[in-house]
Design a protein around this motif. Structure first.
Motif, PDB file in Angstrom:
ATOM      1  N   ILE A  31      43.465  31.806  39.260  1.00 20.45           N
ATOM      2  CA  ILE A  31      43.778  30.932  38.119  1.00 20.45           C
ATOM      3  C   ILE A  31      43.635  31.717  36.810  1.00 20.45           C
ATOM      4  CG2 ILE A  31      43.196  28.793  36.885  1.00 20.45           C
ATOM      5  CD1 ILE A  31      44.464  28.361  39.643  1.00 20.45           C
ATOM      6  N   PHE A  32      42.596  32.561  36.737  1.00 24.93           N
ATOM      7  CA  PHE A  32      42.435  33.429  35.568  1.00 24.93           C
ATOM      8  C   PHE A  32      43.690  34.282  35.371  1.00 24.93           C
ATOM      9  CE2 PHE A  32      41.471  37.528  33.657  1.00 24.93           C
ATOM     10  CZ  PHE A  32      40.708  37.208  32.556  1.00 24.93           C
ATOM     11  N   GLN A  33      44.151  34.888  36.461  1.00 32.55           N
ATOM     12  CA  GLN A  33      45.331  35.754  36.368  1.00 32.55           C
ATOM     13  C   GLN A  33      46.580  34.963  35.973  1.00 32.55           C
ATOM     14  OE1 GLN A  33      44.934  37.473  40.394  1.00 32.55           O
ATOM     15  NE2 GLN A  33      44.630  39.449  39.406  1.00 32.55           N
ATOM     16  N   LEU A  44      36.029  28.636  35.077  1.00 35.68           N
ATOM     17  CA  LEU A  44      36.499  29.754  35.899  1.00 35.68           C
ATOM     18  C   LEU A  44      35.350  30.694  36.265  1.00 35.68           C
ATOM     19  CD1 LEU A  44      40.002  30.601  34.387  1.00 35.68           C
ATOM     20  CD2 LEU A  44      39.405  29.075  36.292  1.00 35.68           C
ATOM     21  N   TYR A  45      34.403  30.879  35.347  1.00 32.65           N
ATOM     22  CA  TYR A  45      33.241  31.727  35.673  1.00 32.65           C
ATOM     23  C   TYR A  45      32.479  31.109  36.844  1.00 32.65           C
ATOM     24  CZ  TYR A  45      29.375  34.982  35.019  1.00 32.65           C
ATOM     25  OH  TYR A  45      28.439  35.972  35.210  1.00 32.65           O
ATOM     26  N   ARG A  94      35.200  42.495  35.900  1.00 28.85           N
ATOM     27  CA  ARG A  94      35.855  42.590  34.587  1.00 28.85           C
ATOM     28  C   ARG A  94      36.270  41.204  34.099  1.00 28.85           C
ATOM     29  NH1 ARG A  94      38.119  47.445  36.309  1.00 28.85           N
ATOM     30  NH2 ARG A  94      36.709  49.017  35.465  1.00 28.85           N
ATOM     31  N   ILE A  95      36.766  40.376  35.024  1.00 27.69           N
ATOM     32  CA  ILE A  95      37.127  39.004  34.651  1.00 27.69           C
ATOM     33  C   ILE A  95      35.858  38.264  34.213  1.00 27.69           C
ATOM     34  CG2 ILE A  95      37.986  36.801  35.535  1.00 27.69           C
ATOM     35  CD1 ILE A  95      39.884  38.413  37.369  1.00 27.69           C
ATOM     36  N   THR A 140      26.981  44.072  30.226  1.00 28.20           N
ATOM     37  CA  THR A 140      26.333  44.242  31.531  1.00 28.20           C
ATOM     38  C   THR A 140      27.378  44.202  32.639  1.00 28.20           C
ATOM     39  OG1 THR A 140      24.457  42.985  30.637  1.00 28.20           O
ATOM     40  CG2 THR A 140      24.469  43.378  33.008  1.00 28.20           C
ATOM     41  N   MET A 141      28.260  43.212  32.555  1.00 26.45           N
ATOM     42  CA  MET A 141      29.260  43.048  33.614  1.00 26.45           C
ATOM     43  C   MET A 141      30.334  44.122  33.555  1.00 26.45           C
ATOM     44  SD  MET A 141      29.579  39.035  34.353  1.00 26.45           S
ATOM     45  CE  MET A 141      30.123  39.519  35.986  1.00 26.45           C
TER      46      MET A 141
END
Lengths: 317, 317
Positions: free
Chosen positions: A132-134, A151-152, A173-174, B171-172
Motif C-alpha cells: 500500500i505504501f508503494q 501503514l507503520y 527504509r519505508i 535509527t531505521m
C-alpha cells in the motif's frame, strides 16, 4: 487478471465508491492496510466504507480511523469497487456475497491465487502495508500522520517489529520514511502488546501446557476453554514456544468451540504454510495457521503428526 | 574533554594499539559496539584487544568476533588508547586500573559525565552502536557483514527492535543500510531471544511472583534464588510486567547473593533513571537499573517506596 501497480492505481482512479475489506481474525497488517488506504482515498475525495466481517481486536484502537471499521449488515449499495487487502477472497466472510462489484485484490501472501478482476500479489513484501505504501507513492499521495501510523503498524506487526526473516532493507527504509510523519513506534508497540493483569497471569497457565515432541524440535501450547477464559487474548503466546532452544516448529492449538480449534504455527526452517494448507489454511513459510474441526486433544495429535511427517519428508528429500 | 566525531576519528587515526571495553553485565549494544569497532580497526591494521570484565551472555555468541572477547587478567601492556563504549568509566570493572592509557569514551547515556581525555556523548542516539556507525561513516570505513551484524545487533537490542521511543527515522535508516550487508535480523533476534526449555518453564514461576502496587501503576517481579536457579537468564521477563494495562513502571528485583539484588526498571512516563541514580545506578528515562545491598524482600519494599514517592512528586510538580 494479474495487474501491476500502475494498473492498480488506474482502477482506483477510475472509480468513486469503494468498500475496503480484509480477512476475518484481523491483524495489524489487515487493519493498518485497510485504514491507511482509506485515509488516502478519502483525502482525494472518494467515498470509502471499511468493513471487516469479524470482531476487532481492541488493542488496535490506537489506529487513526479505527472507528470507521464496521461489520457488514446487509447488501452493500452504491459500490464501484471492492478492495480486498492482505488475503484472498476466501477469508473475507460474507462480504463477498454482500458486495456485488468488481474486485481489486492486493496481497503479499504467495498462496493467493484468487480469481478476481484485478489481482496484485507481491510475496517479496513483508506486509500488505508495504505494498500500500508503494501504491500510494506511485499515486503521489501526500502522506500524513494518520496514513503513516496505519501503514507503520501494518508493516511492523507483520515483520515482528523488524525481527523476522521477511524484513528487508526496503522494509526498514519505508519504516524510516513513515517515522518522519511523527509516528510513535513506542505507542504503537505498547498498545499492541498491552494485556490485562489477568491475561498476563494467564501466560503462566498457558506455559504449564507446554509439551515437547520430536526430540525437542516441536513445542506445543494447548489453550483450553478454561485457560482461554482467563487469558482472553493469546497474542504473543506462540513466541514463548518459538524461542525455546532447538525448537524448529512452535504450534499453538486454541479452543474455539467444543469441536473446533484454531491452529497457529511458527517455524525456523519447516514450511508450515504447506502443513496449514493440507488442513484448508495457509500463510507464509515461517508463519501459518488453519482451523481444525476437532476438540483440543484430538487436534493436538493430528497437527503434531502432520508436522512430524513434514519434518521426516524434508529430511528424506 | 568533550570532543566531536572528527576529533574522535583523529584520536583513533593517531594511535596504533587499542583496548576496547564496555560495561559489566554487558548487553547487545555493549558487545555489538565493541566488536563492530574492533572489526573496523583490525581491517585498517590496528592492534585491538577486546576486554569485558564480566561473564558474557552466551546468546550473543552469534556476533562475529565473539571469541575475541575476553576478561582482563593482568596489567595491560602496549596500549596507546583505552576506548570505553556505552558506559562511563565507572562500570568497566578493573579495566580502569589495568589499562594505563589515555581514554576515549563514546556513549549515548545522557548521565555520562566521565572525566576522561576524550568524551563523546550523544544522548539522541538510540544506541552506542548508532554512534559507532556514524563514526565509521565519518572515517569512510568499508562496511562488511561482520561490522554490519555487530552494529545491527547493538542498535536493534537497545531500541527493542525498533519498538521503543528512542527509535528515530535515522535509527531505521541505519538499520536499512546495515541490512544491505546480508545481515539476517531473524537469526540475530532468534539467538538473542533463545531460551532453554527449563528457562521458558521458569517464566511461569516468575509470573507467579507478580505483584501490583499504586493502583496498578507499578508491577513487580521478584526473582528469588530458587527461581533464578531454574531460569538462569531473566532476559525479557520485565517486559511481561511492562505490558500490563495501566502499568507505568515495571520493576524486577533479582537475587544476586544473600544481601545483594539487581533492580531493573522500565517505564512509560516516570523518569526511572532518576530513581536508579538515588541508589547509585543509572540508565535512561524509560529504562534504568541499580544494585541494592539488601535481600530480595527488603529490596522490593525499598524500590517500591522509591517509585511511589517519585510518582507522587511528579503528580505534585
Amino acid at each position: 487478471m494479474k495487474i501491476d501497480l500502475k494498473q492498480a492505481a488506474d482502477v482506483i482512479t477510475k472509480y468513486k465508491n469503494f468498500v475496503i475489506t480484509s480477512h476475518v481474525n484481523p491483524d495489524g497488517d489487515a487493519l493498518g492496510s485497510v485504514l491507511g488506504l482509506a485515509h488516502y482515498l478519502k483525502a482525494i475525495g472518494k467515498n470509502v466504507t471499511c468493513l471487516i466481517d469479524d470482531d476487532l481486536p481492541a488493542n488496535f484502537n490506537i489506529l487513526p480511523g479505527y472507528e470507521l471499521l464496521s461489520k457488514p449488515g446487509q447488501i452493500i449499495e452504491k459500490i464501484d469497487l471492492l478492495i480486498v487487502l492482505d488475503t484472498g477472497i476466501d477469508r473475507i466472510g460474507q462480504i463477498k456475497e454482500l458486495a456485488n462489484a468488481p474486485i481489486l485484490n492486493i496481497d503479499h501472501h504467495i498462496s493467493n491465487n484468487s480469481t478476481v478482476d484485478y489481482l496484485y500479489v507481491d510475496p517479496d513484501r513483508a506486509a500488505t502495508g508495504e505494498i500500500i505504501f508503494q501504491l500510494l507513492k506511485f499515486m503521489k499521495a501526500a502522506f500524513d500522520k494518520n496514513i503513516a501510523t496505519c501503514l507503520y503498524t501494518a508493516i511492523a506487526t507483520d515483520c515482528g517489529f523488524f525481527r523476522y526473516a521477511n524484513t528487508t532493507a526496503l522494509t526498514m527504509r519505508i519504516g524510516a520514511e513513515l517515522l518522519e510523519f511523527d509516528v510513535k513506534p513506542n505507542l504503537i508497540s505498547e498498545a499492541i502488546e498491552k494485556k490485562t493483569l489477568t491475561a498476563v497471569r494467564g501466560i503462566a497457565l498457558a506455559l504449564n501446557t507446554l509439551e515437547i515432541f520430536k526430540n525437542g524440535k516441536i513445542a506445543l501450547l494447548a489453550i483450553t476453554q478454561d485457560i482461554l477464559a482467563q487469558c482472553v487474548s493469546t497474542e504473543g503466546f506462540i513466541d514463548l514456544a518459538r524461542i525455546i532452544e532447538g525448537v524448529d516448529v512452535a504450534v499453538m492449538v486454541k479452543y474455539v468451540d467444543e469441536n473446533t480449534c484454531r491452529i497457529s504455527m511458527r517455524s525456523k526452517t519447516t514450511n508450515v504454510s504447506l502443513i496449514a494448507e493440507t488442513f484448508g489454511g495457509g500463510g507464509h513459510i515461517r508463519a501459518a495457521g488453519c482451523t481444525m474441526h476437532a476438540p483440543v486433544g484430538a487436534a493436538k495429535e493430528t497437527i503434531v503428526a502432520a508436522i512430524e511427517q513434514s519434518m521426516e519428508d524434508s529430511y528424506n528429500a
